[in-house]
Design a protein around this motif. Sequence first.
Motif, PDB file in Angstrom:
ATOM      1  N   LYS A   3      45.898   8.484  31.674  1.00 34.79           N
ATOM      2  CA  LYS A   3      44.985   7.345  31.661  1.00 34.79           C
ATOM      3  C   LYS A   3      43.522   7.741  31.815  1.00 34.79           C
ATOM      4  N   LEU A   4      43.263   8.944  32.295  1.00 34.73           N
ATOM      5  CA  LEU A   4      41.890   9.359  32.576  1.00 34.73           C
ATOM      6  C   LEU A   4      41.249   9.974  31.338  1.00 34.73           C
ATOM      7  N   PHE A   5      40.084   9.446  30.958  1.00 39.11           N
ATOM      8  CA  PHE A   5      39.341   9.927  29.796  1.00 39.11           C
ATOM      9  C   PHE A   5      38.030  10.561  30.263  1.00 39.11           C
ATOM     10  N   PRO A   6      37.457  11.455  29.444  1.00 36.50           N
ATOM     11  CA  PRO A   6      36.270  12.189  29.893  1.00 36.50           C
ATOM     12  C   PRO A   6      35.010  11.344  30.032  1.00 36.50           C
ATOM     13  N   ALA A   8      33.012   7.185  28.777  1.00 39.36           N
ATOM     14  CA  ALA A   8      33.225   5.806  28.332  1.00 39.36           C
ATOM     15  C   ALA A   8      33.485   5.722  26.833  1.00 39.36           C
ATOM     16  N   ALA A   9      32.751   6.498  26.049  1.00 36.17           N
ATOM     17  CA  ALA A   9      32.940   6.458  24.597  1.00 36.17           C
ATOM     18  C   ALA A   9      34.361   6.870  24.222  1.00 36.17           C
ATOM     19  N   ALA A  10      34.870   7.901  24.883  1.00 32.93           N
ATOM     20  CA  ALA A  10      36.231   8.362  24.600  1.00 32.93           C
ATOM     21  C   ALA A  10      37.261   7.321  25.017  1.00 32.93           C
ATOM     22  N   ALA A  11      37.014   6.657  26.149  1.00 32.77           N
ATOM     23  CA  ALA A  11      37.960   5.655  26.642  1.00 32.77           C
ATOM     24  C   ALA A  11      38.027   4.432  25.737  1.00 32.77           C
ATOM     25  N   LEU A  36      30.668   1.452  30.633  1.00 34.79           N
ATOM     26  CA  LEU A  36      31.411   0.903  29.503  1.00 34.79           C
ATOM     27  C   LEU A  36      30.531  -0.012  28.657  1.00 34.79           C
ATOM     28  N   LEU A  37      29.685  -0.803  29.304  1.00 28.83           N
ATOM     29  CA  LEU A  37      28.771  -1.666  28.558  1.00 28.83           C
ATOM     30  C   LEU A  37      27.783  -0.834  27.742  1.00 28.83           C
ATOM     31  N   ARG A 217      43.364   2.674  30.609  1.00 38.36           N
ATOM     32  CA  ARG A 217      42.422   3.784  30.495  1.00 38.36           C
ATOM     33  C   ARG A 217      41.424   3.737  31.651  1.00 38.36           C
ATOM     34  N   MET A 218      40.953   4.920  32.058  1.00 39.16           N
ATOM     35  CA  MET A 218      39.996   5.009  33.164  1.00 39.16           C
ATOM     36  C   MET A 218      38.960   6.086  32.867  1.00 39.16           C
ATOM     37  N   ILE A 219      37.787   5.917  33.482  1.00 34.81           N
ATOM     38  CA  ILE A 219      36.776   6.972  33.492  1.00 34.81           C
ATOM     39  C   ILE A 219      36.157   7.024  34.884  1.00 34.81           C
ATOM     40  N   VAL A 220      35.567   8.153  35.206  1.00 40.92           N
ATOM     41  CA  VAL A 220      34.735   8.256  36.406  1.00 40.92           C
ATOM     42  C   VAL A 220      33.295   8.038  35.965  1.00 40.92           C
ATOM     43  N   GLY A 221      32.683   6.974  36.475  1.00 38.59           N
ATOM     44  CA  GLY A 221      31.326   6.631  36.049  1.00 38.59           C
ATOM     45  C   GLY A 221      30.234   7.126  36.964  1.00 38.59           C
TER      46      GLY A 221
END
Length: 237
Positions: A3-6, A8-11, A36-37, A217-221
């Motif tokens: 679920k973890l993506f590198p 926001a664009a990838a997610a 994400l925005l 899906r998730m990202i670390v922001g």
Amino acid sequence: MQKLFPDAAAALEGVLRNDMLIASGGFGLCGIPERLLDAIRDSGVTGLTFASNNAGIDNEGIGKLLRTKQVKKMISSYVGENKEFERQFLAGELEVEFCPQGTLAERMRAGGAGIPGFYTKTGVGTQVAEGKEVKRFDTGEGPQDYILEEGIFADLSIVKAWKADETGNVVFRKTARNFNVPAATCGKVCVVEVEEIVPAGSLDPDCIHLPGVFVQRMIVGAPYDKKIEFRTVREAA
């Protein structure tokens, strides 16, 4: 399932398209999915409808996408702090569906629960009720009118959280929970940006606000800047 993506664009890859309905969490600038925005803005998709409590401010949150004319319609409850929103609405460039705040939260929750509609007294006899079915019920206080509100079924949900474990179980921090939980549940795909990822099993089950079953899906922001809508200071002595 990874679920973890590198980033926001990838997610968001393969999810975004023109003319989609996006449910976005946050209240003012508190708990908004900033990364994400930004990625949605940078993708160039247009004709978007956002279901969100508000549209941020002029250059933050959804306000950035208003500036680039990527938003076609807002389903919102509070819009008073965004001058560009006001300008576009009054000029007929932006469609707006005003929705009472509690009703908006319940419409999202209903969508997440698979409920197509519900009846509420909120808005009876006002512009909110125009064009909607009105039905009379007796709930013990005599017959009263209720209006039918439809659940929100979004193509995409984007939310921001404090931390998540590797399986997608999510914890929000204090008032940043706001609209994020109902917004997260009502989308076909939910993408969460978090400040921290922790190992699976390290979160107290009783403290999880959003179960991982809702998160695809998730990202670390992080790191984030602390943005303040109104800064009030006293005059120097």
